[in-house]
Design a protein around this motif. Structure first.
Motif, PDB file in Angstrom:
ATOM      1  N   LEU A  53     -49.330  16.549 -18.650  1.00 43.71           N
ATOM      2  CA  LEU A  53     -50.043  17.277 -19.707  1.00 43.71           C
ATOM      3  C   LEU A  53     -51.500  17.497 -19.329  1.00 43.71           C
ATOM      4  N   LEU A  54     -52.121  16.472 -18.787  1.00 40.87           N
ATOM      5  CA  LEU A  54     -53.524  16.590 -18.401  1.00 40.87           C
ATOM      6  C   LEU A  54     -53.705  17.604 -17.289  1.00 40.87           C
ATOM      7  N   VAL A  55     -52.809  17.566 -16.305  1.00 43.50           N
ATOM      8  CA  VAL A  55     -52.896  18.508 -15.181  1.00 43.50           C
ATOM      9  C   VAL A  55     -52.743  19.943 -15.671  1.00 43.50           C
ATOM     10  N   VAL A  56     -51.864  20.156 -16.642  1.00 44.28           N
ATOM     11  CA  VAL A  56     -51.616  21.504 -17.159  1.00 44.28           C
ATOM     12  C   VAL A  56     -52.754  21.977 -18.057  1.00 44.28           C
ATOM     13  N   LEU A  57     -53.186  21.102 -18.982  1.00 38.28           N
ATOM     14  CA  LEU A  57     -54.183  21.500 -19.969  1.00 38.28           C
ATOM     15  C   LEU A  57     -55.608  21.488 -19.421  1.00 38.28           C
ATOM     16  N   ILE A  58     -55.899  20.532 -18.547  1.00 40.33           N
ATOM     17  CA  ILE A  58     -57.251  20.402 -18.000  1.00 40.33           C
ATOM     18  C   ILE A  58     -57.133  20.231 -16.490  1.00 40.33           C
ATOM     19  N   PRO A  59     -56.896  21.308 -15.764  1.00 37.02           N
ATOM     20  CA  PRO A  59     -56.682  21.222 -14.309  1.00 37.02           C
ATOM     21  C   PRO A  59     -57.883  20.584 -13.599  1.00 37.02           C
ATOM     22  N   THR A  60     -57.563  19.765 -12.596  1.00 41.14           N
ATOM     23  CA  THR A  60     -58.598  19.134 -11.779  1.00 41.14           C
ATOM     24  C   THR A  60     -58.238  19.317 -10.303  1.00 41.14           C
ATOM     25  N   ASN A  61     -59.180  19.022  -9.437  1.00 45.60           N
ATOM     26  CA  ASN A  61     -58.919  19.100  -7.996  1.00 45.60           C
ATOM     27  C   ASN A  61     -59.207  17.749  -7.349  1.00 45.60           C
TER      28      ASN A  61
ATOM     29  N   ASN B 216     -55.807  10.894 -16.197  1.00 56.02           N
ATOM     30  CA  ASN B 216     -55.908  10.281 -17.521  1.00 56.02           C
ATOM     31  C   ASN B 216     -56.511   8.891 -17.336  1.00 56.02           C
ATOM     32  N   SER B 217     -57.827   8.803 -17.443  1.00 57.84           N
ATOM     33  CA  SER B 217     -58.563   7.618 -16.977  1.00 57.84           C
ATOM     34  C   SER B 217     -58.089   6.312 -17.603  1.00 57.84           C
ATOM     35  N   VAL B 218     -57.615   6.350 -18.860  1.00 57.32           N
ATOM     36  CA  VAL B 218     -57.221   5.102 -19.516  1.00 57.32           C
ATOM     37  C   VAL B 218     -55.976   4.485 -18.894  1.00 57.32           C
ATOM     38  N   SER B 219     -55.271   5.240 -18.053  1.00 64.40           N
ATOM     39  CA  SER B 219     -54.038   4.707 -17.467  1.00 64.40           C
ATOM     40  C   SER B 219     -54.299   3.604 -16.449  1.00 64.40           C
ATOM     41  N   TRP B 220     -55.568   3.334 -16.123  1.00 62.29           N
ATOM     42  CA  TRP B 220     -55.859   2.213 -15.215  1.00 62.29           C
ATOM     43  C   TRP B 220     -55.299   0.909 -15.777  1.00 62.29           C
ATOM     44  N   SER B 221     -55.366   0.761 -17.107  1.00 64.04           N
ATOM     45  CA  SER B 221     -54.892  -0.494 -17.703  1.00 64.04           C
ATOM     46  C   SER B 221     -53.368  -0.596 -17.640  1.00 64.04           C
ATOM     47  N   ILE B 222     -52.677   0.550 -17.680  1.00 62.01           N
ATOM     48  CA  ILE B 222     -51.218   0.544 -17.533  1.00 62.01           C
ATOM     49  C   ILE B 222     -50.863   0.160 -16.099  1.00 62.01           C
ATOM     50  N   SER B 223     -51.671   0.630 -15.156  1.00 62.62           N
ATOM     51  CA  SER B 223     -51.486   0.246 -13.761  1.00 62.62           C
ATOM     52  C   SER B 223     -51.640  -1.267 -13.605  1.00 62.62           C
ATOM     53  N   ALA B 224     -52.671  -1.830 -14.224  1.00 66.89           N
ATOM     54  CA  ALA B 224     -52.864  -3.284 -14.164  1.00 66.89           C
ATOM     55  C   ALA B 224     -51.673  -4.014 -14.788  1.00 66.89           C
ATOM     56  N   GLU B 225     -51.175  -3.493 -15.910  1.00 68.34           N
ATOM     57  CA  GLU B 225     -50.011  -4.087 -16.567  1.00 68.34           C
ATOM     58  C   GLU B 225     -48.810  -4.133 -15.635  1.00 68.34           C
ATOM     59  N   LEU B 226     -48.627  -3.092 -14.842  1.00 65.93           N
ATOM     60  CA  LEU B 226     -47.503  -3.043 -13.913  1.00 65.93           C
ATOM     61  C   LEU B 226     -47.539  -4.231 -12.958  1.00 65.93           C
ATOM     62  N   PHE B 227     -48.731  -4.593 -12.519  1.00 69.67           N
ATOM     63  CA  PHE B 227     -48.866  -5.742 -11.629  1.00 69.67           C
ATOM     64  C   PHE B 227     -48.671  -7.054 -12.384  1.00 69.67           C
TER      65      PHE B 227
ATOM     66  N   HIS C 182     -54.893  10.026 -26.332  1.00 65.67           N
ATOM     67  CA  HIS C 182     -56.136  10.313 -27.058  1.00 65.67           C
ATOM     68  C   HIS C 182     -57.221  10.894 -26.156  1.00 65.67           C
ATOM     69  N   GLN C 183     -57.302  10.426 -24.907  1.00 65.91           N
ATOM     70  CA  GLN C 183     -58.319  10.956 -24.006  1.00 65.91           C
ATOM     71  C   GLN C 183     -58.051  12.419 -23.656  1.00 65.91           C
ATOM     72  N   ILE C 184     -56.799  12.813 -23.607  1.00 66.98           N
ATOM     73  CA  ILE C 184     -56.458  14.218 -23.331  1.00 66.98           C
ATOM     74  C   ILE C 184     -56.947  15.093 -24.475  1.00 66.98           C
ATOM     75  N   VAL C 185     -56.711  14.646 -25.711  1.00 62.92           N
ATOM     76  CA  VAL C 185     -57.175  15.398 -26.891  1.00 62.92           C
ATOM     77  C   VAL C 185     -58.700  15.466 -26.878  1.00 62.92           C
ATOM     78  N   PHE C 186     -59.361  14.355 -26.585  1.00 63.01           N
ATOM     79  CA  PHE C 186     -60.824  14.327 -26.574  1.00 63.01           C
ATOM     80  C   PHE C 186     -61.386  15.237 -25.475  1.00 63.01           C
ATOM     81  N   ARG C 187     -60.760  15.204 -24.308  1.00 65.31           N
ATOM     82  CA  ARG C 187     -61.247  16.037 -23.200  1.00 65.31           C
ATOM     83  C   ARG C 187     -61.010  17.520 -23.476  1.00 65.31           C
ATOM     84  N   PHE C 188     -59.924  17.832 -24.147  1.00 66.25           N
ATOM     85  CA  PHE C 188     -59.670  19.222 -24.523  1.00 66.25           C
ATOM     86  C   PHE C 188     -60.729  19.696 -25.512  1.00 66.25           C
ATOM     87  N   TYR C 189     -61.072  18.825 -26.468  1.00 67.04           N
ATOM     88  CA  TYR C 189     -62.129  19.165 -27.424  1.00 67.04           C
ATOM     89  C   TYR C 189     -63.463  19.367 -26.718  1.00 67.04           C
TER      90      TYR C 189
END
Length: 375
Positions: free
Chosen positions: A85-93, A120-131, A306-313
């Motif tokens: 969703l982030l890649v589609v709505l707010i493209p980055t390079n 999606n910057s907040v996903s760092w914590s999900i990455s930590a959870e995986l470990f 939530h960060q996707i909505v905030f960044r879109f705004y």
């Protein structure tokens, strides 16, 4: 599952939403002193507690394969959906290597902001959870006998590591050094420096398991304890963290202050979780209402979207020029909740079920092949 704890997940996620709204729709002084940024610590502790509650005494019968595939099936689908969703709505390079690490939830092991705060910057914590999940079976093994050894080892790992970081004098965190090594990427982001909170949740489950049957935990006492917990979280969390980070450790020791404040909050939040897990007070009864339980169920998707909505705004503020300023946050919050519910109801749950079914079939097929090979 304990419904009151499920509901508490919503309030932790909502605190993070409010925290990230500061500087966007609220001033930087908004709710100053309220520990909005500590929601992630609460999630880490709660995760350790809940996994211990679900799997204590059952890891042998469940098996490592089923445990790992179950945890992956739960966290990866909503992560990859919000990534897309982030890649589609707010493209980055940001580059394919960073994208690959983020999509596979490995970004938290790279202490460079451009990596761990990518997409999606907040996903760092999900990455930590995986470990944390990867380490959970090892941490659970023989916990009743060796918990003190594991606790000391984890505290030494983080404490000595943070001390060495502070001694080295390396850059802690600078927005203008986005692509350079950051000590913040270790002390705040790395699973090696955050697993202590997860483990404290596991240990506090042992406390809960020991005291849950005590007869003097009646409605009145539990209600008082729950009220004190809520007041304590709101009024004292920030002070506890600052007392450790600034008064005891020293403001110049960023990594050590970060690490030991997280550990202290881990114990504090763990005690709060134990109190609500007893599930006999007025507040826990209110939290068992279906509305709050559903809000707790969608909190994971809420956190990710939530960060996707905030960044879109932020990227399309001109679309909101005619909207009264005081209505901006309510509208953004409604959008976050609607998207979160949609993701949870129509993607997270079905995708989780399908992945579990797929992994189950693969596991049975592998067992069948092994049995055939042995015969």
């Amino acid at each position: 599952m304990i419904d009151s704890l499920t509901s508490l997940r919503f309030f932790a996620a909502f605190a993070i939403v409010l925290h990230h709204a500061k500087g966007l729709v609220f001033s930087s002084e908004f709710m100053k002193g309220v520990p909005l940024s500590s929601g992630v610590s609460f999630f880490f502790v709660l995760s350790g507690f809940i996994l211990s509650y679900v799997y204590s005494g059952r890891m042998g019968s469940v098996g490592l394969y089923n445990f790992y595939t179950s945890r992956f099936s739960k966290i990866w689908p909503p992560h990859i959906l919000t990534f897309v969703l982030l890649v589609v709505l707010i493209p980055t390079n940001e580059g394919w290597i960073i994208a690959l690490l983020n999509a596979s939830l490995l970004q938290s092991v790279v202490p460079i902001p451009a990596y761990y705060f990518s997409f999606n910057s907040v996903s760092w914590s999900i990455s930590a959870e995986l470990f944390f999940y990867a380490a959970f079976p090892l941490l659970m093994a023989g916990l009743n006998k060796n918990w003190h050894i594991k606790l000391v080892a984890l505290l030494l790992l983080g404490g000595v590591g943070a001390y060495i970081i502070d001694l080295s004098g390396v850059n802690y965190y600078s927005p203008d050094k986005w692509t350079e090594f950051s000590a913040h990427g270790l002390a705040y982001i790395s699973p090696l420096f955050r697993i202590q909170e997860f483990f404290m949740g596991m240990l506090l489950f042992k406390v809960f398991d020991y005291i849950k049957g005590w007869k003097w935990f009646g409605f009145a006492l539990c209600t008082v304890l729950e009220i004190l917990c809520v007041a304590g979280v709101i009024l004292f969390t920030q002070g506890i963290a600052e007392a450790i980070a600034y008064s005891l450790i020293g403001i110049e020791n960023n990594a050590s202050g970060e690490f030991w404040s997280h550990c202290t909050l881990g114990v504090f939040f763990g005690l709060v979780i134990v109190c609500f897990a007893i599930n006999k007070g007025l507040i826990s009864q209110i939290l068992r209402l279906r509305l709050f339980v559903v809000l707790g169920e969608i909190s994971f998707s809420m956190y990710l979207v939530h960060q996707i909505v905030f960044r879109f705004y932020r990227a399309h503020r001109n679309m909101f020029e005619s909207v009264p300023k005081e209505m901006i946050f309510p509208l953004l919050l409604i959008a976050v909740l609607v998207f979160a519910y949609g993701i949870w109801r129509f993607f997270e749950l079905p995708a989780q079920a399908k992945l579990k079914n797929m992994f189950s079939k693969l596991g049975r097929k592998k067992e069948s092949q092994n049995s055939t090979a042995l015969t």
